[in-house]
Motif scaffolding. Structure first.
Motif, PDB file in Angstrom:
ATOM      1  N   LEU A   1       0.550  -1.380  -0.181  1.00 42.50           N
ATOM      2  CA  LEU A   1      -0.373   0.392  -0.033  1.00 42.50           C
ATOM      3  C   LEU A   1       1.039   1.509   0.258  1.00 42.50           C
ATOM      4  O   LEU A   1      -0.061   2.216   0.118  1.00 42.50           O
ATOM      5  CB  LEU A   1      -0.732   0.076   1.089  1.00 42.50           C
ATOM      6  N   ALA A   2       2.051   1.226  -0.122  1.00 46.43           N
ATOM      7  CA  ALA A   2       2.897   2.123   0.088  1.00 46.43           C
ATOM      8  C   ALA A   2       3.024   3.162  -1.734  1.00 46.43           C
ATOM      9  O   ALA A   2       2.351   2.939  -2.902  1.00 46.43           O
ATOM     10  CB  ALA A   2       4.291   1.873  -0.076  1.00 46.43           C
ATOM     11  N   GLY A   3       2.459   4.469  -1.179  1.00 46.89           N
ATOM     12  CA  GLY A   3       2.144   5.189  -1.693  1.00 46.89           C
ATOM     13  C   GLY A   3       0.817   5.846  -2.572  1.00 46.89           C
ATOM     14  O   GLY A   3       0.638   6.553  -3.354  1.00 46.89           O
ATOM     15  N   SER A   4      -0.228   5.018  -1.363  1.00 43.97           N
ATOM     16  CA  SER A   4      -1.577   4.799  -1.920  1.00 43.97           C
ATOM     17  C   SER A   4      -2.758   5.804  -1.063  1.00 43.97           C
ATOM     18  O   SER A   4      -3.750   6.014  -1.229  1.00 43.97           O
ATOM     19  CB  SER A   4      -2.299   3.166  -1.940  1.00 43.97           C
ATOM     20  N   GLY A   5      -1.983   6.882  -0.562  1.00 47.30           N
ATOM     21  CA  GLY A   5      -2.034   7.511   0.413  1.00 47.30           C
ATOM     22  C   GLY A   5      -3.205   7.443   1.410  1.00 47.30           C
ATOM     23  O   GLY A   5      -2.553   7.101   1.865  1.00 47.30           O
ATOM     24  N   ARG A   6      -4.727   8.261   1.078  1.00 51.43           N
ATOM     25  CA  ARG A   6      -5.500   7.649   2.354  1.00 51.43           C
ATOM     26  C   ARG A   6      -5.300   6.192   2.395  1.00 51.43           C
ATOM     27  O   ARG A   6      -6.357   5.419   3.624  1.00 51.43           O
ATOM     28  CB  ARG A   6      -6.626   7.387   1.951  1.00 51.43           C
ATOM     29  N   TYR A   7      -5.324   4.973   1.594  1.00 51.49           N
ATOM     30  CA  TYR A   7      -4.831   3.429   2.164  1.00 51.49           C
ATOM     31  C   TYR A   7      -4.123   3.416   3.275  1.00 51.49           C
ATOM     32  O   TYR A   7      -4.248   2.626   4.028  1.00 51.49           O
ATOM     33  CB  TYR A   7      -5.756   3.001   0.443  1.00 51.49           C
ATOM     34  N   GLU A   8      -3.111   4.315   2.512  1.00 50.70           N
ATOM     35  CA  GLU A   8      -1.681   3.215   3.597  1.00 50.70           C
ATOM     36  C   GLU A   8      -1.750   4.036   4.887  1.00 50.70           C
ATOM     37  O   GLU A   8      -1.706   3.526   5.411  1.00 50.70           O
ATOM     38  CB  GLU A   8      -0.866   4.210   2.115  1.00 50.70           C
TER      39      GLU A   8
END
Length: 226
Positions: free
Chosen positions: A62-69
């Motif tokens: 999830l790295a770099g996925s913003g809110r997901y991360e």
């Protein structure tokens, strides 16, 4: 499975998902992979004693996925009672205004987890501020009000604790199961030296919840089939 979490995923699904996450670069497919990875991680966190290396692998996907991360970093940290990581992760999630409609349903649960982490670190005023942001239409509202009353009590804001507890005894909320609100009201009244009122709050608590307590106690004592 994100909409119907009781459905089982096929064997090998996680390994295939991790391989796709490493290979896929298109933005539309990446969004779907982030959503699937998030669902997989939440399923993992719901199990007793999930493996930390597996959690880390999914977070790396999830790295770099913003809110997901940030959401899933906060959920993973909360599952370990790592309050120092939970707080900034969930604050980033809640403060990020990026449009992610599929994550909106996690906003109020995230506020509850954030407030509990702040509460655990004795940051009662900040916890109260977060709990006030839970939407009035939310299914989490009764839990938020109950925990808000505790935050006020431990912050020695006794009138606010009493008022918040009384909100759970009025309107439609009086039909919810929130016995702690009566306890908070009784303790707050005691701290204000309002002893007769404190005793009445305890008596009202017994009247409202003794039948439920006895039923639950009887249910818990019944033998369970293996």
């Amino acid at each position: 499975t994100d909409r119907y979490p009781t459905l089982e995923l096929p064997a090998g699904w996680d390994s295939a998902l991790e391989a796709l996450s490493a290979a896929e670069k298109s933005s539309a497919a990446q969004l779907l992979l982030w959503r699937a990875t998030g669902a997989s991680l939440r399923r993992l966190l719901s199990r007793p004693s999930p493996a930390l290396p597996e959690i880390r692998r999914k977070l790396a996907s999830l790295a770099g996925s913003g809110r997901y991360e940030s959401l899933h970093q906060g959920l993973a940290a909360a599952a370990r009672s790592d309050h120092e990581t939970t707080i900034p992760s969930l604050e980033r999630f809640l403060q990020d205004s990026t449009s992610t409609p599929d994550l909106e349903r996690f906003e109020d649960p995230a506020r509850l987890l954030l407030a509990r982490a702040l509460y655990s670190l004795k940051k009662f005023d900040r916890a109260a501020h977060v709990l006030r942001e839970v939407r009035k239409s939310s299914n989490e509202l009764t839990d938020a009000l109950a925990e808000l009353s505790w935050s006020f009590l431990l912050d020695e804001r006794y009138p606010e604790a009493i008022g918040t507890s009384m909100n759970l005894s009025a309107g439609g909320l009086r039909h919810t199961f929130t016995p702690e609100a009566g306890m908070v009201a009784a303790m707050s009244l005691h701290e204000l030296c309002q002893y007769p009122e404190s005793l009445r709050a305890i008596q009202q608590l017994k009247k409202n919840y003794e039948p439920a307590y006895r039923w639950l106690s009887d249910w818990a004592s019944r033998p369970r089939s293996p």
